[in-house]
Design an enzyme around this catalytic site. Structure first.
Site, short mmCIF file in Angstrom:
data_model
loop_
_atom_site.label_atom_id
_atom_site.label_comp_id
_atom_site.label_asym_id
_atom_site.label_seq_id
_atom_site.Cartn_x
_atom_site.Cartn_y
_atom_site.Cartn_z
N ARG A 222 -1.92 -5.17 3.02
CA ARG A 222 -1.59 -4.45 4.23
C ARG A 222 -0.19 -4.72 4.79
O ARG A 222 0.51 -3.78 5.15
CB ARG A 222 -2.62 -4.80 5.30
CG ARG A 222 -2.27 -4.19 6.65
CD ARG A 222 -3.25 -4.60 7.74
NE ARG A 222 -2.87 -4.00 9.00
CZ ARG A 222 -2.60 -4.68 10.11
NH1 ARG A 222 -2.69 -6.00 10.14
NH2 ARG A 222 -2.25 -4.07 11.23
N HIS B 63 -5.55 -3.95 1.73
CA HIS B 63 -6.04 -4.93 2.70
C HIS B 63 -6.80 -6.06 2.02
O HIS B 63 -7.87 -6.48 2.46
CB HIS B 63 -6.92 -4.24 3.75
CG HIS B 63 -6.14 -3.32 4.66
ND1 HIS B 63 -5.37 -2.29 4.20
CD2 HIS B 63 -6.04 -3.30 6.01
CE1 HIS B 63 -4.81 -1.66 5.22
NE2 HIS B 63 -5.18 -2.25 6.33
N SER C 4 -4.58 4.45 6.15
CA SER C 4 -4.41 3.04 5.81
C SER C 4 -4.04 2.85 4.35
O SER C 4 -3.32 1.93 4.00
CB SER C 4 -5.71 2.27 6.08
OG SER C 4 -6.00 2.28 7.45
N GLU D 280 -19.05 4.27 0.66
CA GLU D 280 -18.32 3.78 -0.52
C GLU D 280 -19.17 3.81 -1.79
O GLU D 280 -18.65 4.05 -2.88
CB GLU D 280 -17.81 2.36 -0.26
CG GLU D 280 -16.76 2.26 0.84
CD GLU D 280 -17.36 2.19 2.24
OE1 GLU D 280 -18.60 2.12 2.36
OE2 GLU D 280 -16.60 2.21 3.23
N ARG E 30 0.83 -1.22 0.00
CA ARG E 30 0.00 0.00 0.00
C ARG E 30 0.86 1.26 0.00
O ARG E 30 0.43 2.31 -0.50
CB ARG E 30 -0.99 -0.01 1.16
CG ARG E 30 -0.35 -0.19 2.52
CD ARG E 30 -1.39 -0.47 3.58
NE ARG E 30 -0.79 -1.02 4.78
CZ ARG E 30 -1.04 -0.59 6.00
NH1 ARG E 30 -1.87 0.40 6.21
NH2 ARG E 30 -0.46 -1.16 7.04
N ASP F 21 -8.09 -8.28 11.75
CA ASP F 21 -9.48 -7.83 11.59
C ASP F 21 -10.43 -8.97 11.26
O ASP F 21 -11.63 -8.88 11.49
CB ASP F 21 -9.57 -6.74 10.51
CG ASP F 21 -9.19 -5.37 11.04
OD1 ASP F 21 -9.11 -5.20 12.27
OD2 ASP F 21 -8.96 -4.46 10.22
N PHE G 9 -14.47 -3.26 0.73
CA PHE G 9 -15.35 -2.11 0.52
C PHE G 9 -15.19 -1.53 -0.88
O PHE G 9 -15.99 -0.69 -1.30
CB PHE G 9 -15.07 -1.03 1.59
CG PHE G 9 -14.96 -1.58 2.98
CD1 PHE G 9 -15.79 -2.60 3.40
CD2 PHE G 9 -13.99 -1.12 3.87
CE1 PHE G 9 -15.69 -3.13 4.68
CE2 PHE G 9 -13.88 -1.64 5.14
CZ PHE G 9 -14.73 -2.65 5.55
#
Lengths: 280, 311
Positions: free
Chosen positions: B164, B106, B34, B55, B7, B114, B80
């Protein structure tokens, strides 16, 4: 343009809608008939467009249709305005046509910049287009049209919240406030409460017009909306219309939302709307 | 070996791109840090759009922004970016032919703690099924940075998938990123290993281990899953006569699925697929998850041994 000429266009557009939907026994006449005055006002009076269609719409106004199922009125008005050949209206909803059941730029139809049909997406698209106008330092306007039942889709409220928070003030959204949807009246299906206060509490300037099927009234409210542009608030018009307007047996009911007239019904409906500019 | 997250490659690539092209816009749904979009945001505040946790609206706004020639890059987590907003992407972006770059961090299992709500494992499948959508899954920082810059050069919707965790940064930063072209990372004769994303590093390690067992591997990094580089695959399988695919994604709908379709139609060979087998993920450390779900080098080695035995 003179009022009489505009009303002549409205009458012809109603005939186009009825004939298109009848020809393929499919389509959505109710909402289309109810929005005739809005579309004719927009395309023949207010919307600033160039003669040659340009997807990027540089230095011209943009119209975004969110409730794509009322494609018959959209196609008829665009054809009557000269975006594409009038004869193409006869291909509506047929195989190999650019006039898909719901509008799309996918088949290269001049005048259409976004696909719609799956409801609730046009408000976001209109806002994106409005932001780009600002980035490009253009003073042109984004007009958008949405069904009232369509406001049951949650994405609208994400967009409505975003527009006021970010002062998207170059947009005039209109709600086709006919209070009907496929399964019945909006109050029976999912009551939406007071739309005016909902929009106001989300920070929008709200105008309301009770006579959405009177061309003078529609032009007047659109012009009033223009006078509120660029004042840090997005603008919405609650335009009261009648589903099926112009055809007596299609009014006062939700049943013609997505049903086509048969031969006899077509003849009766056409008899109530004068051929003014020549059928396609 | 330097360890750095993919990322960050996106964030740095976006900044470079923003400096070169004033039409580049960036949108984010409350995950700016993030997604490593902070640098773009601070340097180009007028071209950065915080849409909040919304989103669907972000995808619609991005579609609308293209009317007038802008090139919007959306940034949020892979879940998302895809499953939450599939219909918005399908109608307002893909079917409408809009030049939107959907950039997703991610992805896969390795977002870790998560857990399954965030670990989308179906995104490649969903996105590759959309007509006209280019689908790219990058393997390290360098590749992600280059891909981010390169996708602005093509007109049309792109799904760019990255991750991530900090992972080895091993690809050549000077190698041009060519959309739709696979990269040969190792030459061998016994098996073709076709890998994407974080599993490229696992595949390289598997090939080293197999080399010690006198099994030589053609290792091909497919970063562009759609359009697939058919030629590099065909050239390799004609030589090796068997394939193992490896990806951090569901087997259904992933890279392995695309490779199997191609092989079965053009040059049928035995194939084994390393990927998640019809299961949700769970919380855990990235490498623990790769091991538990069979996405590590060890499982690639055993898959190679199995596919060779089927030749």
């Amino acid at each position: 343009m003179e009022l009489e000429k505009l009303n002549d266009i409205c009458s012809q557009v109603r005939r186009d809608i009825l004939r298109m939907v009848h020809a393929n026994s499919s389509g959505h006449p109710g909402g289309s008939l109810g929005c005739v005055e809005y579309f004719v006002s927009l395309y023949f009076v207010l919307l600033k467009t160039k003669s040659q269609f340009d997807m990027n719409a540089i230095d011209e106004d943009v119209f975004i249709l969110s409730n794509g199922h009322i494609s018959p009125v959209y196609y008829s008005v665009m054809a009557r305005k000269g975006f594409f050949n009038l004869k193409e209206l006869s291909t509506f909803r047929s195989i190999d046509s650019r006039l898909q059941g719901h509008p799309t730029p996918h088949e290269g139809l001049e005048g259409v910049r976004i696909a719609s049909g799956s409801l609730g997406q046009g408000m976001s698209v209109a806002i994106g287009s409005a932001i780009t106008k600002k980035l490009n330092n253009e003073k042109n306007i984004i007009y958008s049209l949405h069904g009232d039942g369509e406001l049951q889709e949650g994405q609208n409220w994400e967009a409505i919240m975003y527009a006021s928070a970010n002062k998207v003030d170059n947009i005039i959204a209109t709600i086709d406030y006919n209070k009907k949807q496929i399964d019945g009246s909006t109050d029976d299906v999912l009551p939406m409460g007071n739309l005016r206060s909902k929009f106001e509490s989300f920070g929008w300037k709200v105008l309301e017009e009770e006579n959405g099927n009177n061309i003078e009234s529609v032009i007047s409210v659109l012009n009033e909306a223009k006078s509120h542009l660029f004042k840090n608030e997005p603008i919405v018009i609650l335009l009261h219309t009648e589903m099926g307007n112009g055809v007596d047996f299609m009014m006062g009911t939700h049943k013609w939302h997505g049903s086509a007239p048969n031969d006899d019904q077509l003849a009766l409906a056409l008899s109530q709307n004068k051929e003014t500019l020549g059928d396609y | 070996m330097e360890y750095i997250d993919t990322r960050s490659g996106f964030g740095d690539g976006l900044l470079e791109l923003g400096r070169k092209n004033p039409d580049i816009l960036a949108l984010c749904a409350d995950l700016t840090g993030s997604l490593k979009m902070d640098k773009f945001k601070s340097e180009f505040p007028d071209r950065f759009f915080q849409v909040g946790i919304a989103e669907a609206n972000m995808m619609g706004i991005a579609a609308g922004m293209t009317i007038g020639g802008k090139i919007p890059f959306t940034g949020t987590f892979a879940n998302f970016s895809t499953s939450r907003v599939y219909d918005q992407i399908r109608q307002s972006i893909a079917y409408s032919g809009k030049n939107v770059k959907i950039c997703a961090s991610h992805s896969g299992l390795t977002l870790g703690e998560d857990g399954a709500t965030h670990q989308v494992l179906e995104d490649i499948g969903m996105m590759k099924m959309l007509p006209g959508m280019t689908v790219i899954n990058t393997c390290d920082y360098n590749q992600t940075r280059l891909a981010t810059i390169e996708i602005a050069q093509i007109f049309g919707p792109v799904y760019l998938r990255f991750g991530r965790p900090k992972v080895p940064n091993f690809t050549d930063p000077n190698l041009p990123f060519q959309i739709g072209k696979g990269i040969k990372l190792n030459d061998g004769n016994d098996v073709t290993i076709i890998c994407t994303g974080h599993l490229v590093w696992e595949a390289i390690n598997a090939a080293k281990e197999l080399n010690n067992k006198n099994v030589s591997c053609d290792v091909i990094n497919i970063h562009t899953i759609k359009p697939l580089d058919n030629q590099i695959i065909l050239d390799s399988i004609k030589k090796t006569k068997c394939v193992v695919t490896a990806e951090e994604h569901m087997i259904n709908g992933g890279l392995g699925d695309s490779v199997a379709q191609f092989c079965s139609r053009n040059f049928p060979v035995p194939i084994e697929m390393v990927g998640v087998n019809d299961s949700f993920g769970e919380s855990g450390k990235p490498h623990e998850l790769l091991i538990k779900y069979g996405l590590d080098a060890k499982n690639i080695v055993s898959s190679v041994e199995r596919v060779i035995s089927r030749k």
